[in-house]
Design a protein around this motif. Sequence first.
Motif, PDB file in Angstrom:
ATOM      1  N   THR A 106       0.802  -1.225   0.000  1.00 27.16           N
ATOM      2  CA  THR A 106       0.000   0.000   0.000  1.00 27.16           C
ATOM      3  C   THR A 106       0.840   1.284   0.000  1.00 27.16           C
ATOM      4  OG1 THR A 106      -0.149  -0.003   2.419  1.00 27.16           O
ATOM      5  CG2 THR A 106      -1.903  -1.142   1.196  1.00 27.16           C
ATOM      6  N   ALA A 108       2.815   4.411  -1.208  1.00 28.47           N
ATOM      7  CA  ALA A 108       2.757   5.244  -2.406  1.00 28.47           C
ATOM      8  C   ALA A 108       4.086   5.184  -3.136  1.00 28.47           C
ATOM      9  CB  ALA A 108       2.433   6.685  -2.012  1.00 28.47           C
ATOM     10  N   ASP A 109       4.045   5.398  -4.426  1.00 36.20           N
ATOM     11  CA  ASP A 109       5.253   5.303  -5.241  1.00 36.20           C
ATOM     12  C   ASP A 109       6.331   6.305  -4.840  1.00 36.20           C
ATOM     13  OD1 ASP A 109       4.150   3.218  -6.659  1.00 36.20           O
ATOM     14  OD2 ASP A 109       3.355   4.504  -8.235  1.00 36.20           O
ATOM     15  N   LYS A 137       7.730  -1.522  -6.726  1.00 40.95           N
ATOM     16  CA  LYS A 137       7.334  -0.196  -6.260  1.00 40.95           C
ATOM     17  C   LYS A 137       8.526   0.764  -6.183  1.00 40.95           C
ATOM     18  CE  LYS A 137       3.079  -0.615  -3.845  1.00 40.95           C
ATOM     19  NZ  LYS A 137       2.541   0.577  -4.405  1.00 40.95           N
TER      20      LYS A 137
END
Length: 184
Positions: A106, A108-109, A137
């Motif tokens: 989960t 974020a990039d 990721k």
Amino acid sequence: MRIIAGGARGTRLKMVPGKHVRPTADRVKESLFSVIGPFFDGGKGLDLFAGTGALGLEALSRGMDHVTFVDDARASVDTIKENLGLTKMADRATLIKRDARTYVKTLADQARYAVIFLDPPYHEGFYESILTYIGEKELLTDEGTLVVEHPSKLEMPSIVAGLSAYRQLSYGDTAITLYEYSQT
């Protein structure tokens, strides 16, 4: 178990009650940090399956700006919180009670770390899936290092999801494989 070097050097850390946590031995920690860099000039770290928090705490003591500790066991989270207080580094840490695999999925990039410590339960078989999540990721900075502690009898992949193993350290039954982004 203690902090070996840096600002919190010599601080004795609390252990997680029970037998479900296998802390990284001081001699392994000392050898690991001599390889990945004895001291840090800032940066962010991520300690997954953190247990006692010993690896992330060592990185903070050696100059890392901030470490996020992730573990889903209440006893581990409570122990990390206590160890952050003992080392007086709680203001440079985030403590998250959550499954490490779910947490990584989960993220974020834009989350990027100079060092990620990965020390899951040996018998669970989490390695390949979580290495894939981390690689896909792109959670490491360009010069970042992924530190994977595992049983020495377990063969780790040399390349997975853009990550390449560049060094392996062995200490009896314990081994550490270091990954970085593949040079293309």
